[in-house]
Design a protein around this motif. Sequence first.
Motif, short mmCIF file in Angstrom:
data_model
loop_
_atom_site.label_atom_id
_atom_site.label_comp_id
_atom_site.label_asym_id
_atom_site.label_seq_id
_atom_site.Cartn_x
_atom_site.Cartn_y
_atom_site.Cartn_z
N ALA A 74 -14.48 21.00 43.64
CA ALA A 74 -14.76 22.00 42.60
C ALA A 74 -15.76 21.65 41.70
O ALA A 74 -15.70 20.59 41.13
CB ALA A 74 -13.22 22.21 41.82
N PRO A 77 -14.07 22.76 37.51
CA PRO A 77 -12.56 22.75 37.92
C PRO A 77 -11.56 22.90 36.70
O PRO A 77 -11.84 22.65 35.79
CB PRO A 77 -12.34 21.06 38.30
N VAL A 88 -3.08 18.84 40.85
CA VAL A 88 -3.71 19.96 41.38
C VAL A 88 -5.32 20.45 40.80
O VAL A 88 -5.43 20.12 39.57
CB VAL A 88 -2.82 21.48 41.23
N ALA A 90 -8.60 23.00 40.81
CA ALA A 90 -8.84 24.22 41.26
C ALA A 90 -10.21 24.65 41.00
O ALA A 90 -10.84 24.32 39.70
CB ALA A 90 -7.91 25.59 40.87
N GLN A 102 -10.12 26.53 47.67
CA GLN A 102 -10.50 26.61 46.23
C GLN A 102 -9.47 25.85 45.34
O GLN A 102 -9.72 25.18 44.50
CB GLN A 102 -10.26 28.29 46.02
N VAL A 103 -8.15 25.71 45.87
CA VAL A 103 -7.11 24.86 45.22
C VAL A 103 -6.88 23.76 46.07
O VAL A 103 -6.52 23.94 47.34
CB VAL A 103 -5.79 25.66 44.68
N GLN A 104 -7.17 22.79 45.54
CA GLN A 104 -6.57 21.32 46.35
C GLN A 104 -5.24 20.68 45.67
O GLN A 104 -5.46 20.52 44.51
CB GLN A 104 -7.73 20.36 46.10
N SER A 115 -4.27 22.69 50.50
CA SER A 115 -5.43 23.72 49.77
C SER A 115 -5.22 24.88 50.38
O SER A 115 -4.82 25.26 51.40
CB SER A 115 -7.00 23.06 50.36
N ILE A 122 -10.83 32.05 37.85
CA ILE A 122 -9.64 31.43 37.01
C ILE A 122 -9.89 31.34 35.86
O ILE A 122 -10.87 30.52 35.14
CB ILE A 122 -9.19 30.27 37.76
N LEU A 125 -4.89 27.75 34.40
CA LEU A 125 -4.26 27.32 35.73
C LEU A 125 -3.22 26.17 34.98
O LEU A 125 -3.78 25.16 34.51
CB LEU A 125 -5.09 26.32 36.77
N VAL A 135 -1.56 30.90 37.54
CA VAL A 135 -3.04 31.26 37.30
C VAL A 135 -3.27 32.47 36.70
O VAL A 135 -2.35 33.56 36.99
CB VAL A 135 -3.65 31.14 38.76
N GLY A 152 0.83 26.95 48.52
CA GLY A 152 -0.20 28.06 48.38
C GLY A 152 0.96 29.34 48.74
O GLY A 152 0.10 30.45 49.27
#
Length: 289
Positions: A74, A77, A88, A90, A102-104, A115, A122, A125, A135, A152
């Motif tokens: 990111a 992030p 997390v 993102a 996009q989101v880890q 992910s 965003i 978050l 989000v 997810g």
Amino acid sequence: MQQTALVPYAHLPQGHRKSHVLTSTVDVSGTAHWLLTERAPQPGSGGVVPFDALVVSVDPGGNVGLTELSAVRARWPHLDRLPDGGFVVAAARARGYEDANQVQVFNVLGRETSSFFVGDAIEHLLADEAGRIWVGHFDENPVGIRCWSATGRLVWTSDDAGIPGLFDCYALNVSGTAAWACPYTDFPLVEIRPDRTNQPVRVWANRVRGSHAVAVHGERVAFYGGYGEERDRLAHGEIIGTSVESTDVGLLTLPDGLAPGRRRVVGRGNRIYVQAEPFTTWGVFDLSS
């Protein structure tokens, strides 16, 4: 106009202050976190060149923890800690619906476990006590507010939730397993409790415009921020019937009485945390006190 000073809350340890601060937050338990790198992320042919980062955590007792994250992707992030001790991360901006990374989600060892994609733009978050990821999006992707599992799965969405004028999630507060919001354009106060079978969403009309953080304590509410000269406004209100009635308006300052300038804000229940540039120190306003 009455001024309220933030109370000093958490500080990035001195030994880490030469690092590059990518972002910082305060989690649902009150622990502050900083995401640090040696330099800013570098663009690559497919987005950002994956980089290693260090999360420095300072809990309410002043204890410091370190977590190394591998292959973060990111560039701009967002960060939060999950209840199991993982993190997390993102990317605020995403290239499109094909961007599955996009989101880890990282485990306590700093290794990526999943992910997924939640949508571009965003604004906020925040993870809750159940490990769900809330989000809020800004108006370049006006999908409103969504809640995801750490793997997810979409848990809740503001689609058809009856929230008036939801184009930009200006303020989002996550505490326990509930969320509070104050979205553009109508700026109502919104309570969201997905686990409540009877009326999971409640909405109160509100005349305070432009706030970027909200705190709630019982029937009392505080809104922080605003447009133009009201940037540092702290507006108090009380929930009465179907609306929030204004009770007092003042200014929120740094502990030394100065205006925060560039800042980050995080809403958690009855608290609003504020971090001013150079983003190494958090202050707190507690509505309950």
